[in-house]
Enzyme design. Structure first.
Site, mmCIF file in Angstrom:
data_model
loop_
_atom_site.group_PDB
_atom_site.id
_atom_site.type_symbol
_atom_site.label_atom_id
_atom_site.label_comp_id
_atom_site.label_asym_id
_atom_site.label_seq_id
_atom_site.Cartn_x
_atom_site.Cartn_y
_atom_site.Cartn_z
ATOM 1 N N LYS A 49 0.842 -1.200 0.000
ATOM 2 C CA LYS A 49 0.000 0.000 0.000
ATOM 3 C C LYS A 49 0.878 1.251 0.000
ATOM 4 O O LYS A 49 0.606 2.212 -0.710
ATOM 5 C CB LYS A 49 -0.945 -0.024 1.213
ATOM 6 N N GLN A 93 -4.725 -1.697 9.249
ATOM 7 C CA GLN A 93 -4.632 -3.021 8.625
ATOM 8 C C GLN A 93 -5.277 -4.069 9.540
ATOM 9 O O GLN A 93 -4.917 -4.197 10.705
ATOM 10 C CB GLN A 93 -3.151 -3.359 8.359
ATOM 11 N N ASP A 116 -11.232 2.578 3.715
ATOM 12 C CA ASP A 116 -11.486 1.136 3.574
ATOM 13 C C ASP A 116 -12.982 0.854 3.419
ATOM 14 O O ASP A 116 -13.365 -0.240 3.004
ATOM 15 C CB ASP A 116 -10.955 0.392 4.805
#
Ligand code: NAD
Length: 283
Positions: A49, A93, A116
């Protein structure tokens, strides 16, 4: 022989579009990436990422916290990032280590920075067709279909799997594109019969090579979300497989995503798009 849906090329095109837009518009977007603990797979995702951010011209700031970080400490970091005007998107994450409530973590992220798309606000917006962040993997599935000229409107779409991060949002997005959507799951009776009705079959079960040719209608588009690591020594050099038995399904399908190189690379590309969208929303 099925058309191969090339997620590598499509995700690269999206990253290039994001990079060009940033270069042309002077957008200065920043993504905060938070990793708790030392799960090696999570570390690889986070590294990828950050690399994608660098490629696109997005600043990334990373917070790598030890596995024994308390929930309180993590939530207070998220609060700080929520209140920092320089930060446009926040990504924690997942999974977080035991002892930290994942739901609390997701709900603490400001809906304006939820790149997200996992929060109740984002999921709710998706379900009523309002503007909001769409989670990256399902958004990537729609991009794969659209950019491969696979029509969704009016088509029978079957999604196998009803997880909050893939199956359900993928079904909502297909519905938004006017597909006729069926969600199948572990309690579905006669799964093969249900799956065989699909013009577009999205598979997110989490079971290696579960879907064989018996589940697929001739000419269907098959999107394989599954990712499973294999021991290359026992699998003729193959390191990864999906939820679909590719060699068997490919001759029956009209189009199919490979694993690797299908849905996988799309997730990060869509994260880049969401980060730019967050910047624009905040300005
Ligand atoms: P999950 O385990 O949360 O959900 C699996 C779903 O499959 C459940 O809803 C369950 O009802 C259904 N299911 C399980 N067994 C079934 C059966 N026998 N018949 C019918 N349905 C069944 O998994 P998930 O998080 O949705 O992930 C699914 C797969 O996608 C995994 O392999 C995961 O690694 C992969 N994944 C890939 C990406 C990516 O490419 N970027 C992102 C997320 C998940």
């Amino acid at each position: 022989m099925a058309k191969l849906i090339d997620g590598k090329a499509i995700s690269q095109a999206i990253r290039d579009e994001v990079r060009d837009e940033i270069a042309a518009s002077g957008i200065k977007a920043t993504l905060a990436v938070v990793l708790v603990g030392d799960d090696p797979a999570s570390a690889v995702y986070v590294r990828n990422k950050k690399l994608a951010c660098e490629y696109c011209g997005i600043r990334s700031v990373s917070y790598e916290l030890p596995a024994d970080t308390t929930e309180e400490k993590l939530l207070s970091l998220i609060d700080e990032l929520n209140n920092d005007p320089e930060i446009n998107g926040i990504l924690v994450q997942l999974p977080v280590p035991d002892g930290i409530d994942e739901d609390k973590v997701i709900e603490t992220i400001s809906p304006m920075k939820d790149v997200d798309g996992f929060s109740r606000a984002s999921v709710g917006a998706l379900s009523i067709g309002a503007e909001g962040f769409v989670s990256c993997t399902p958004a990537g599935i729609i991009e794969l279909l659209k950019r491969s000229d696979i029509e969704i409107d009016g088509k029978n779409c079957v999604v196998i799997g009803r997880s909050n991060i893939v199956g359900k949002p993928a079904a909502m997005l297909l519905l938004r594109e006017n597909g006729t959507v069926t969600i199948a799951h572990s309690h579905t009776k006669d799964l093969a019969e249900v799956a065989k009705k699909a013009d577009i079959l999205v598979v997110a079960i989490g079971k290696p090579e579960f879907i064989t040719a018996d589940y697929v209608k001739e000419g269907a588009a098959v999107i394989d979300v599954g990712i499973h690591r294999l021991d290359p020594e026992k699998n003729g050099g193959k390191k990864l497989c999906g939820d679909v038995k590719f060699d068997e399904v490919e001759p029956v399908a009209g189009a199919i995503t490979p694993v690797p190189g299908g849905v996988g690379p799309m997730t990060i590309a869509m994260l880049m798009k969401n980060t730019v969208a967050a910047y624009k929303m905040q300005h």
